[in-house]
Design a protein around this motif. Structure first.
Motif, short mmCIF file in Angstrom:
data_model
loop_
_atom_site.label_atom_id
_atom_site.label_comp_id
_atom_site.label_asym_id
_atom_site.label_seq_id
_atom_site.Cartn_x
_atom_site.Cartn_y
_atom_site.Cartn_z
N LEU A 146 0.81 -1.22 0.00
CA LEU A 146 0.00 0.00 0.00
C LEU A 146 0.84 1.26 0.00
O LEU A 146 1.95 1.29 0.54
CB LEU A 146 -0.90 0.01 1.24
N ASP A 147 0.27 2.31 -0.57
CA ASP A 147 0.80 3.66 -0.39
C ASP A 147 0.07 4.23 0.82
O ASP A 147 -1.11 4.56 0.74
CB ASP A 147 0.52 4.49 -1.66
N TRP A 148 0.76 4.30 1.96
CA TRP A 148 0.10 4.68 3.21
C TRP A 148 -0.23 6.17 3.26
O TRP A 148 -0.76 6.66 4.26
CB TRP A 148 0.94 4.25 4.42
N THR A 149 0.09 6.91 2.17
CA THR A 149 -0.36 8.31 2.10
C THR A 149 -1.62 8.42 1.23
O THR A 149 -2.17 9.50 1.07
CB THR A 149 0.73 9.23 1.51
N ASP A 150 -2.07 7.30 0.65
CA ASP A 150 -3.26 7.31 -0.23
C ASP A 150 -4.46 6.77 0.55
O ASP A 150 -4.66 5.57 0.66
CB ASP A 150 -2.98 6.46 -1.48
N ARG A 151 -5.26 7.69 1.07
CA ARG A 151 -6.38 7.27 1.93
C ARG A 151 -7.43 6.47 1.16
O ARG A 151 -8.22 5.74 1.75
CB ARG A 151 -7.04 8.49 2.58
N ARG A 185 -9.36 -4.61 -18.96
CA ARG A 185 -9.72 -3.67 -17.89
C ARG A 185 -8.72 -3.73 -16.73
O ARG A 185 -9.00 -3.25 -15.63
CB ARG A 185 -11.14 -3.98 -17.38
N GLY A 186 -7.56 -4.33 -17.00
CA GLY A 186 -6.56 -4.51 -15.95
C GLY A 186 -6.07 -3.22 -15.32
O GLY A 186 -5.71 -3.19 -14.14
N HIS A 187 -6.07 -2.14 -16.08
CA HIS A 187 -5.55 -0.87 -15.58
C HIS A 187 -6.38 -0.28 -14.44
O HIS A 187 -5.93 0.64 -13.77
CB HIS A 187 -5.48 0.15 -16.74
N THR A 188 -7.57 -0.80 -14.20
CA THR A 188 -8.43 -0.21 -13.16
C THR A 188 -8.02 -0.65 -11.74
O THR A 188 -8.53 -0.10 -10.76
CB THR A 188 -9.91 -0.57 -13.38
N LEU A 189 -7.13 -1.63 -11.65
CA LEU A 189 -6.70 -2.12 -10.33
C LEU A 189 -5.30 -2.71 -10.50
O LEU A 189 -5.13 -3.76 -11.10
CB LEU A 189 -7.70 -3.19 -9.87
N THR A 190 -4.30 -1.99 -9.99
CA THR A 190 -2.91 -2.39 -10.28
C THR A 190 -2.05 -2.31 -9.02
O THR A 190 -2.37 -1.59 -8.08
CB THR A 190 -2.30 -1.45 -11.35
N SER A 191 -0.92 -3.05 -9.05
CA SER A 191 0.11 -2.88 -8.01
C SER A 191 1.37 -3.61 -8.42
O SER A 191 1.33 -4.51 -9.26
CB SER A 191 -0.37 -3.44 -6.66
N GLY A 192 2.49 -3.19 -7.82
CA GLY A 192 3.75 -3.92 -7.93
C GLY A 192 4.32 -4.05 -9.33
O GLY A 192 4.96 -5.06 -9.64
N ALA A 193 4.11 -3.05 -10.18
CA ALA A 193 4.69 -3.11 -11.53
C ALA A 193 6.21 -3.27 -11.43
O ALA A 193 6.84 -2.63 -10.59
CB ALA A 193 4.34 -1.85 -12.30
N GLN A 204 12.67 3.64 -15.78
CA GLN A 204 13.20 4.20 -14.54
C GLN A 204 12.17 4.23 -13.43
O GLN A 204 12.48 4.62 -12.31
CB GLN A 204 13.70 5.63 -14.79
N ALA A 205 10.94 3.84 -13.78
CA ALA A 205 9.87 3.97 -12.78
C ALA A 205 10.10 3.02 -11.62
O ALA A 205 10.77 2.00 -11.75
CB ALA A 205 8.54 3.65 -13.45
N LYS A 206 9.55 3.39 -10.46
CA LYS A 206 9.67 2.54 -9.28
C LYS A 206 8.51 1.56 -9.22
O LYS A 206 7.48 1.77 -9.86
CB LYS A 206 9.63 3.42 -8.02
N LYS A 207 8.66 0.52 -8.41
CA LYS A 207 7.54 -0.39 -8.17
C LYS A 207 6.35 0.40 -7.67
O LYS A 207 6.51 1.29 -6.84
CB LYS A 207 7.92 -1.43 -7.11
#
Ligand code: ACO
Length: 324
Positions: A146-151, A185-193, A204-207
């Motif tokens: 999680l991004d703990w700054t994203d409520r 429709r995968g782009h609507t819910l993503t993580s850990g790229a 150069q992008a981060k996970k």
């Protein structure tokens, strides 16, 4: 011809309870917002255990419940979107952790549908006649994703694990199944790229942390998932009123309310525990099943007809109708 059945069910959650009020101290949210939008009141968050630790705790409970030696297990499937590492798999760590020296082991990733996809796969392994007993475990430490700054996402998820022993039997227990994926429709819910990162690439992008188009996922659940469940019940030849319980992915109480209305079934048949654990992704259905077992709603003697349905990232969705 052999069939498969669920022979044991167990769960394990970390000790630390984090309430909505606790979250309101570290981000701009309120207990009222979280509770009214989702039904979630608290979740478990681990500070010291990784995904394999939670899964090992479940695997040990399953062996104990079934009175089995670890060598009796032929395979282990861990459904997770939050593995300890890409390699070795979380399942390999569980295999070593419990000493299941004869088992082959692998992870499956289908986000919140992971447990249903894994259970459907395990059923086919058993029905092939080649294997007698397997462990199927959904285990997640979503807190590290999680991004703990994203409520908008941090308040929704929790850590936990649950699973089943699946074993050979001579009568059918898995009565109907439908599994689906819509990658468009995968782009609507993503993580850990995992971005490209060789000296020859531009990446150069981060996970990335979990990101979700909440409304789109909500609509997907109450439209596509509900429709596919209704279709499966019709195709199975069963009367929907024969279902004793529906164990759906625990993302949001309002999704269950709408599903119950759409299926015209009593809301009380839709078991729920998201208020205590939040969305534990692939672990949510087996944790729910294990608590139902502990409370005596399920007895594992094949006397109850239960519908399991997972839905989430991929997009993926899958439903099983099982005698438990
Ligand atoms: N606290 C307070 N306010 C918040 C919070 C929060 N934690 N999060 C968002 N808000 C605000 C937003 O900023 C927005 O404010 P604005 O109107 O001023 O812009 C407002 O609340 C409404 O936000 P929405 O996102 O529109 O709220 P919604 O009613 O859609 O509820 C939710 C959001 C709970 C995420 C809902 O859409 C949902 O449950 N979606 C489905 C999730 C799901 O099923 N996931 C399953 C799959 S998960 C997996 O596979 C890993």
């Amino acid at each position: 011809m052999p069939y498969s059945r669920i022979g044991a069910v167990a769960h394990y959650v970390p000790n630390q309870v984090v309430t909505n009020h606790d979250l309101a101290k570290i981000m701009d949210t309120t207990d009222d917002w979280i509770r009214s939008r989702t039904g979630i009141e608290e979740r478990r968050i681990t500070q010291t255990e990784n995904t394999s630790d939670l899964a090992i705790a479940v695997a040990e409970k399953l062996l104990q419940q079934a009175q089995l030696a670890p060598e009796a297990i032929d395979f282990i499937i861990i459904a997770t979107m939050s593995p300890d590492a890409s390699m070795p798999s979380t399942a390999a760590k569980v295999q070593a952790g419990i000493g299941a020296s004869k088992a082959f082991a692998f992870d499956m990733t289908a986000a919140c549908s992971g447990f249903v996809f894994a259970l459907a796969t395990a059923d086919k392994l058993i029905r092939s006649g080649a294997y007698q007993k397997g462990l199927v475990i959904g285990a997640e430490v979503t807190s590290k994703m999680l991004d703990w700054t994203d409520r908008s996402t941090a308040v929704l998820f929790g850590d936990g694990a649950g699973g089943v022993l699946i074993e050979q039997t001579m009568r059918p227990h898995f009565l109907a199944e439908s599994l689906h994926t819509d990658g468009s429709r995968g782009h609507t819910l993503t993580s850990g790229a995992s971005p490209l990162a060789s000296p020859y690439s531009q990446g150069q992008a981060k996970k990335t942390a979990i990101q979700m188009e909440g409304r789109a996922i909500f609509d997907f659940a109450v439209r596509d998932v509900a429709t596919s469940i209704v279709q499966l019940i019709e195709q199975s030849g069963l009367d929907k009123h024969q279902l004793d319980y529906l164990l759906l992915h625990q993302a949001n109480q309002r999704i269950l309310d709408k599903m119950a209305r759409k299926m015209d079934l009593p809301r009380a048949k839709f078991l729920e525990n998201m208020m205590h654990y939040g969305n534990t992704s692939a672990a949510s259905i087996p944790i729910l099943m294990s608590e139902a077992f502990e409370q005596g709603c399920l007895t594992l003697d094949g006397s109850k007809l239960v519908l399991l349905s997972g839905f989430g990232g991929g997009l993926t969705w899958g439903t099983l109708i099982v005698k438990i």
